[in-house]
Motif scaffolding. Structure first.
Motif, PDB file in Angstrom:
ATOM      1  N   PHE A  32       0.832  -1.207   0.000  1.00  0.00           N
ATOM      2  CA  PHE A  32       0.000   0.000   0.000  1.00  0.00           C
ATOM      3  C   PHE A  32       0.868   1.259   0.000  1.00  0.00           C
ATOM      4  O   PHE A  32       0.488   2.283  -0.579  1.00  0.00           O
ATOM      5  CB  PHE A  32      -0.950  -0.002   1.195  1.00  0.00           C
ATOM      6  N   ALA A  33       2.038   1.187   0.642  1.00  0.00           N
ATOM      7  CA  ALA A  33       2.956   2.326   0.605  1.00  0.00           C
ATOM      8  C   ALA A  33       3.428   2.594  -0.821  1.00  0.00           C
ATOM      9  O   ALA A  33       3.597   3.748  -1.227  1.00  0.00           O
ATOM     10  CB  ALA A  33       4.147   2.058   1.520  1.00  0.00           C
ATOM     11  N   GLU A  34       3.616   1.541  -1.595  1.00  0.00           N
ATOM     12  CA  GLU A  34       3.987   1.709  -3.003  1.00  0.00           C
ATOM     13  C   GLU A  34       2.863   2.379  -3.787  1.00  0.00           C
ATOM     14  O   GLU A  34       3.122   3.206  -4.669  1.00  0.00           O
ATOM     15  CB  GLU A  34       4.320   0.349  -3.622  1.00  0.00           C
ATOM     16  N   LEU A  35       1.618   2.017  -3.465  1.00  0.00           N
ATOM     17  CA  LEU A  35       0.483   2.643  -4.146  1.00  0.00           C
ATOM     18  C   LEU A  35       0.443   4.146  -3.891  1.00  0.00           C
ATOM     19  O   LEU A  35       0.086   4.929  -4.769  1.00  0.00           O
ATOM     20  CB  LEU A  35      -0.828   2.011  -3.682  1.00  0.00           C
ATOM     21  N   ILE A  36       0.777   4.545  -2.664  1.00  0.00           N
ATOM     22  CA  ILE A  36       0.782   5.967  -2.334  1.00  0.00           C
ATOM     23  C   ILE A  36       1.761   6.724  -3.223  1.00  0.00           C
ATOM     24  O   ILE A  36       1.522   7.872  -3.609  1.00  0.00           O
ATOM     25  CB  ILE A  36       1.144   6.173  -0.844  1.00  0.00           C
ATOM     26  N   GLN A  37       2.864   6.072  -3.563  1.00  0.00           N
ATOM     27  CA  GLN A  37       3.894   6.722  -4.381  1.00  0.00           C
ATOM     28  C   GLN A  37       3.675   6.512  -5.882  1.00  0.00           C
ATOM     29  O   GLN A  37       4.459   7.009  -6.689  1.00  0.00           O
ATOM     30  CB  GLN A  37       5.265   6.183  -3.979  1.00  0.00           C
ATOM     31  N   PRO A  41      -4.201   8.336  -8.846  1.00  0.00           N
ATOM     32  CA  PRO A  41      -4.926   8.883  -7.685  1.00  0.00           C
ATOM     33  C   PRO A  41      -5.813   7.845  -7.011  1.00  0.00           C
ATOM     34  O   PRO A  41      -5.942   7.835  -5.784  1.00  0.00           O
ATOM     35  CB  PRO A  41      -5.756  10.012  -8.292  1.00  0.00           C
ATOM     36  N   LEU A  42      -6.426   6.954  -7.806  1.00  0.00           N
ATOM     37  CA  LEU A  42      -7.281   5.924  -7.226  1.00  0.00           C
ATOM     38  C   LEU A  42      -6.477   4.994  -6.327  1.00  0.00           C
ATOM     39  O   LEU A  42      -6.940   4.594  -5.254  1.00  0.00           O
ATOM     40  CB  LEU A  42      -7.977   5.115  -8.323  1.00  0.00           C
ATOM     41  N   GLY A  43      -5.262   4.665  -6.745  1.00  0.00           N
ATOM     42  CA  GLY A  43      -4.403   3.823  -5.917  1.00  0.00           C
ATOM     43  C   GLY A  43      -4.061   4.488  -4.596  1.00  0.00           C
ATOM     44  O   GLY A  43      -4.032   3.834  -3.551  1.00  0.00           O
ATOM     45  N   GLU A  45      -5.953   6.660  -3.061  1.00  0.00           N
ATOM     46  CA  GLU A  45      -7.165   6.635  -2.235  1.00  0.00           C
ATOM     47  C   GLU A  45      -7.370   5.264  -1.597  1.00  0.00           C
ATOM     48  O   GLU A  45      -7.748   5.169  -0.425  1.00  0.00           O
ATOM     49  CB  GLU A  45      -8.373   6.998  -3.095  1.00  0.00           C
ATOM     50  N   VAL A  46      -7.135   4.203  -2.371  1.00  0.00           N
ATOM     51  CA  VAL A  46      -7.263   2.847  -1.834  1.00  0.00           C
ATOM     52  C   VAL A  46      -6.272   2.636  -0.687  1.00  0.00           C
ATOM     53  O   VAL A  46      -6.616   2.098   0.367  1.00  0.00           O
ATOM     54  CB  VAL A  46      -7.035   1.805  -2.942  1.00  0.00           C
ATOM     55  N   ALA A  47      -5.030   3.073  -0.895  1.00  0.00           N
ATOM     56  CA  ALA A  47      -4.007   2.913   0.137  1.00  0.00           C
ATOM     57  C   ALA A  47      -4.358   3.712   1.387  1.00  0.00           C
ATOM     58  O   ALA A  47      -4.151   3.246   2.519  1.00  0.00           O
ATOM     59  CB  ALA A  47      -2.651   3.358  -0.410  1.00  0.00           C
ATOM     60  N   GLU A  48      -4.899   4.913   1.196  1.00  0.00           N
ATOM     61  CA  GLU A  48      -5.291   5.744   2.335  1.00  0.00           C
ATOM     62  C   GLU A  48      -6.359   5.040   3.172  1.00  0.00           C
ATOM     63  O   GLU A  48      -6.247   4.956   4.402  1.00  0.00           O
ATOM     64  CB  GLU A  48      -5.815   7.088   1.846  1.00  0.00           C
ATOM     65  N   ASP A  49      -7.380   4.513   2.510  1.00  0.00           N
ATOM     66  CA  ASP A  49      -8.441   3.808   3.227  1.00  0.00           C
ATOM     67  C   ASP A  49      -7.899   2.555   3.910  1.00  0.00           C
ATOM     68  O   ASP A  49      -8.265   2.246   5.053  1.00  0.00           O
ATOM     69  CB  ASP A  49      -9.565   3.429   2.269  1.00  0.00           C
ATOM     70  N   ALA A  50      -7.021   1.841   3.216  1.00  0.00           N
ATOM     71  CA  ALA A  50      -6.459   0.609   3.784  1.00  0.00           C
ATOM     72  C   ALA A  50      -5.634   0.913   5.031  1.00  0.00           C
ATOM     73  O   ALA A  50      -5.731   0.202   6.042  1.00  0.00           O
ATOM     74  CB  ALA A  50      -5.603  -0.100   2.741  1.00  0.00           C
ATOM     75  N   LEU A  72       7.141  11.143   3.264  1.00  0.00           N
ATOM     76  CA  LEU A  72       7.188  12.582   3.517  1.00  0.00           C
ATOM     77  C   LEU A  72       8.579  13.144   3.232  1.00  0.00           C
ATOM     78  O   LEU A  72       8.726  14.300   2.834  1.00  0.00           O
ATOM     79  CB  LEU A  72       6.800  12.874   4.962  1.00  0.00           C
ATOM     80  N   ARG A  73       9.608  12.324   3.418  1.00  0.00           N
ATOM     81  CA  ARG A  73      10.979  12.777   3.187  1.00  0.00           C
ATOM     82  C   ARG A  73      11.406  12.639   1.722  1.00  0.00           C
ATOM     83  O   ARG A  73      12.102  13.507   1.184  1.00  0.00           O
ATOM     84  CB  ARG A  73      11.945  11.974   4.067  1.00  0.00           C
ATOM     85  N   GLU A  74      10.988  11.539   1.094  1.00  0.00           N
ATOM     86  CA  GLU A  74      11.567  11.183  -0.200  1.00  0.00           C
ATOM     87  C   GLU A  74      10.586  11.226  -1.371  1.00  0.00           C
ATOM     88  O   GLU A  74      11.010  11.205  -2.524  1.00  0.00           O
ATOM     89  CB  GLU A  74      12.153   9.757  -0.108  1.00  0.00           C
ATOM     90  N   GLY A  75       9.287  11.252  -1.108  1.00  0.00           N
ATOM     91  CA  GLY A  75       8.310  11.149  -2.185  1.00  0.00           C
ATOM     92  C   GLY A  75       8.181  12.420  -3.004  1.00  0.00           C
ATOM     93  O   GLY A  75       8.713  13.476  -2.638  1.00  0.00           O
ATOM     94  N   ASN A  76       7.464  12.299  -4.120  1.00  0.00           N
ATOM     95  CA  ASN A  76       7.168  13.496  -4.902  1.00  0.00           C
ATOM     96  C   ASN A  76       6.029  14.259  -4.221  1.00  0.00           C
ATOM     97  O   ASN A  76       5.512  13.836  -3.181  1.00  0.00           O
ATOM     98  CB  ASN A  76       6.818  13.136  -6.346  1.00  0.00           C
ATOM     99  N   SER A  77       5.639  15.376  -4.799  1.00  0.00           N
ATOM    100  CA  SER A  77       4.645  16.229  -4.146  1.00  0.00           C
ATOM    101  C   SER A  77       3.326  15.510  -3.922  1.00  0.00           C
ATOM    102  O   SER A  77       2.709  15.631  -2.854  1.00  0.00           O
ATOM    103  CB  SER A  77       4.405  17.493  -4.982  1.00  0.00           C
ATOM    104  N   GLU A  78       2.878  14.755  -4.938  1.00  0.00           N
ATOM    105  CA  GLU A  78       1.599  14.046  -4.809  1.00  0.00           C
ATOM    106  C   GLU A  78       1.659  13.015  -3.686  1.00  0.00           C
ATOM    107  O   GLU A  78       0.721  12.875  -2.899  1.00  0.00           O
ATOM    108  CB  GLU A  78       1.226  13.367  -6.121  1.00  0.00           C
TER     109      GLU A  78
END
Length: 229
Positions: A32-37, A41-43, A45-50, A72-78
């Motif tokens: 799910f952390a990979e989905l966040i990155q 956008p749907l991925g 949202e799914v990761a956030e809910d999970a 928060l340290r390494e990801g892109n803005s999204e």
């Protein structure tokens, strides 16, 4: 402001907690952390809910916090905005708040640093998370130690209404804290602070009135129908 689930879950019985534990043990959290990155956008949202579901278990919350801090340290803005939104969502969980506050996690310093981001999306998500965290005394102390107040004062003059509102909400919580009152006294006459203060006053008055009305209704119902007692 509050998290989307409000800290209340239908999955908190032992059977569901066991299921949540098994899902985490199967390696779901890193996925799910990979989905966040990811780019979808749907991925996100799914990761956030999970994550909101999985974090009901305290041991999962620790692992989730570690992944969120890394994003928060390494990801892109999204990805950073999505991670901040999850922190915002999880801020109503008692054990998750302590995990976020923990100096080893580094979450609060990361959030405060991102208040200076060039991305409006990131700043809005981060300021929302900080506003929610500021309702807890220990988190206010951690936020002050990380230099949040200076950033929040600057955001009161931002062009974004959402940023001004989030900053004002956090500063009001600092202002209402006897230990921090003097530190924030300089902002009480600023329009953004006053507007949010009045809005929160109306919300709290409405909430108190609703609770009082529900209490009276329950008593009247019990009086009319003794079988309910």
């Amino acid at each position: 402001m509050s998290s989307k689930f409000g800290g209340q879950f239908p999955w908190s019985d032992s059977a569901h907690m066991n299921y949540i534990g098994l899902v985490a043990q199967a390696g779901a959290i890193p996925l799910f952390a990979e989905l966040i990155q990811g780019p979808e956008p749907l991925g996100q949202e799914v990761a956030e809910d999970a994550f909101c579901i999985l974090a009901v278990a305290e041991e999962n919350a620790v692992s989730i916090a570690e992944h969120l801090v890394r994003i928060l340290r390494e990801g892109n803005s999204e990805a950073k905005a999505a991670a901040a939104n999850i922190v915002w969502d999880l801020s109503g969980y008692k054990h998750t708040v302590s995990v976020v506050r923990n100096s080893n996690s580094g979450a609060i310093p990361c959030l405060v640093e991102l208040l200076g981001s060039q991305s409006s999306e990131v700043k809005e998500a981060v300021s929302g998370a900080i506003a929610q965290l500021s309702y807890h005394e220990a988190d206010r102390e951690a936020l002050i130690e990380s230099g949040a107040v200076t950033h929040l004062l600057e955001l009161l003059h931002d062009d974004s209404e959402e940023l001004r509102d989030n900053a004002a909400e956090a500063l009001i919580n600092f202002y209402e804290d006897p230990l921090q009152h003097d530190r924030i006294s300089e902002v009480v006459d600023l329009p953004a602070f006053r507007n949010m203060q009045n809005r929160l006053f109306r919300i709290r008055a409405y909430d108190d009135q609703t609770v009082d009305s529900m209490g009276r209704m329950t008593i009247e119902q019990l009086t009319r129908d003794p079988d309910l007692i």
